[in-house]
Design an enzyme around this catalytic site. Structure first.
Site, PDB file in Angstrom:
ATOM      1  CB  THR A  13      10.731  -4.591   9.625  1.00 54.78           C
ATOM      2  OG1 THR A  13      11.997  -5.252   9.506  1.00 54.78           O
ATOM      3  CG2 THR A  13      10.862  -3.171   9.113  1.00 54.78           C
ATOM      4  CB  VAL A  14       5.593  -4.247   9.852  1.00 58.26           C
ATOM      5  CG1 VAL A  14       4.276  -3.481   9.937  1.00 58.26           C
ATOM      6  CG2 VAL A  14       6.116  -4.226   8.423  1.00 58.26           C
ATOM      7  N   GLY A 134       2.237  -0.773   0.863  1.00 56.45           N
ATOM      8  CA  GLY A 134       2.785  -0.142   2.055  1.00 56.45           C
ATOM      9  C   GLY A 134       1.958   0.989   2.609  1.00 56.45           C
ATOM     10  CB  ILE A 136      -0.194   3.813  -1.347  1.00 63.84           C
ATOM     11  CG1 ILE A 136       1.229   4.200  -1.747  1.00 63.84           C
ATOM     12  CG2 ILE A 136      -1.206   4.502  -2.243  1.00 63.84           C
ATOM     13  CD1 ILE A 136       1.620   3.755  -3.139  1.00 63.84           C
ATOM     14  CD  GLU A 190      13.029 -10.755   2.408  1.00 61.14           C
ATOM     15  OE1 GLU A 190      13.910 -11.316   3.091  1.00 61.14           O
ATOM     16  OE2 GLU A 190      12.230  -9.918   2.863  1.00 61.14           O
ATOM     17  CG  ASP A 201       5.214  -8.906  -3.459  1.00 65.15           C
ATOM     18  OD1 ASP A 201       4.988  -9.205  -2.277  1.00 65.15           O
ATOM     19  OD2 ASP A 201       5.136  -7.736  -3.882  1.00 65.15           O
ATOM     20  CE  LYS A 205       2.768  -6.134  -2.441  1.00 61.44           C
ATOM     21  NZ  LYS A 205       4.029  -5.372  -2.571  1.00 61.44           N
ATOM     22  N   GLY A 302       8.483  -0.917   4.099  1.00 62.29           N
ATOM     23  CA  GLY A 302       9.303  -0.323   5.144  1.00 62.29           C
ATOM     24  C   GLY A 302       8.568  -0.196   6.462  1.00 62.29           C
TER      25      GLY A 302
END
Length: 428
Positions: A13-14, A134, A136, A190, A201, A205, A302
């Site tokens: 995706t990325v 993402g 930001i 997922e 997750d 971060k 995304g």
């Protein structure tokens, strides 16, 4: 420089977003950098798989050595995910004196210090803006824009999956199970959502953010983690009756040289800026000594948002290459890690419990809090229809964490208490 060559590891995706931006915005990117940008090779599992973006099939390879060991490739963009394989690839790239960009939060939370040290040793850049929140630009904000300030505290909604689930439970009255199914159907969660819903997750971060904000070598083992699997629609409803909303937040705070990092479902007042962050969006609220309070908000995942962060890192690397300063930005911990002891932690707490609906039950409860020296800020009580029980929701005043937890254990054992649970309250 006339040309910069890029090797891309991963075409999911990325990776698709990165190729799309490199193709669509090539002219503008080259105008900004003053050199030609060439995507030379892309590592894929299957060269014949249909792609969502057009690419010359001769650029695709299943052999990572064609990228890592190619002397013409200047920059490696790692988007394969995972830890072990990605670690080996990035380490090899740095040892081959290639600059690296990654979106891999799991890797950077686990081996970030080691890889940054290797990058500095080889005078290479290692950027990882896309690993947190993402689109930001929070990592660059901490290291550049806020470099002159002393960060005291950060509160972050840094996992879009859990924020979406809690938003749907709050807005639409869905159960946890139905909200999770909705998130999976839309691709926000997922098939195995464990890392998200158990808070891992978000914890990874917060490790990365804490490392950059405080120059402290925080590890995942230093983070206290509680997920959202036990949060119910009723918890959200009764928190709302007291003027609060429940969010999974990461909180990182330094006080008197000691750090406290945690990820847990937390009550936020309805007027707090983070309380209005809904669905899959992320936000990080930063408290600085000089600047004060600032918030950074946007889509947390995304194709587009994450690819934009990767491309921002790419432009930084190219500029550093042109100036001959690659590796100079590497930021390594300079302070020792001292975890704040629980007996020094204070907080407000939200207690939700069912008690027997009989004379004296409520006074038994309030007497216990009085005996323990815990004062109450807000209280809500109502009978439970069809049962000889009452719903009680309480917000305490700020109190010592150890004292509260000891009092809570005593409270659960009272014969008038049928069940009880609690969450922390964060007011900023």
């Amino acid at each position: 420089m006339e040309k910069v060559s890029i090797g891309l590891l991963g075409f999911g995706t990325v990776g698709t977003g990165v190729v799309r931006l490199l193709t669509k915005e090539r002219e503008r990117l080259e105008a900004r950098t003053g050199c030609r940008i060439q995507l030379k090779k892309v590592l894929v599992r299957n060269k014949n798989r249909p792609r969502k973006v057009l690419i010359d099939s001769r650029k695709l390879t299943t052999n990572v050595a064609e990228i890592l060991d190619d002397p013409e490739i200047d920059i490696i963009v790692e988007l394969i995910g995972g830890i072990d394989q990605a670690y080996r690839y990035i380490l090899r790239a740095l040892q081959n004196r290639k600059n690296v960009i990654t979106a891999n939060k799991d890797l950077m939370a686990s081996y970030g210090d080691e890889l940054l040290l290797e990058a500095k040793k080889n005078q290479c850049d290692l950027y990882y803006e896309a690993s947190v929140a993402g689109g930001i630009p929070i990592l660059r904000t901490l290291t550049d824009s806020l470099a002159a300030d002393r960060i005291q505290k950060m509160i972050g909604i840094v996992n879009g999956t859990t924020n979406y689930i809690l938003s749907k439970m709050s807005q639409e009255g869905l159960s946890y199970e139905k909200a999770l199914s909705s998130a999976q159907a839309l691709g926000f969660a997922e098939a195995d959502p464990t890392s998200d819903v158990e808070g891992l997750d978000a914890a990874r971060k917060m490790v990365i953010l804490s490392h950059l904000a405080y120059s402290i070598p925080v590890t995942l083992d230093d983070v206290k983690i509680t997920g959202i699997t036990d949060v119910t629609r009723e918890d959200i409803i009764y928190a709302g009756k007291l003027g609060y909303t429940i969010k999974l937040v990461g909180i990182s705070e330094v006080n008197n040289g000691a750090i406290d990092v945690r990820v847990e479902p937390t009550l936020l007042p309805g007027g707090h800026p983070l309380a209005s962050v809904e669905n899959e969006n992320n936000a990080i609220y930063v408290y600085g000594t000089a600047l004060g309070e600032t918030m950074y908000y946007g889509p947390g995942a995304g194709e587009g948002p994450t690819a934009v962060s990767v491309m921002s890192d790419l432009l930084s690397v190219i500029r550093n290459m042109a100036l001959g300063v690659t590796g100079n930005h590497i930021f390594l911990p300079k302070r020792e890690m001292h975890a704040r002891k629980d007996n020094l932690v204070e907080s407000q707490f939200f207690v939700r419990l069912h008690i027997k609906d009989e004379p004296g039950s409520f006074s038994r409860l309030t007497d216990l809090f009085k005996e323990q020296g815990i004062s109450l800020e807000k209280l809500y009580q109502e009978p439970i229809t069809g049962q000889d029980a009452a719903e009680v929701s309480i917000i305490t005043h700020r109190t010592n964490k150890i004292l509260f937890e000891q009092s809570f254990e005593i409270m659960k054992k009272l014969d008038v208490v049928l069940n009880a649970k609690y969450f922390r309250v964060e007011r900023g």
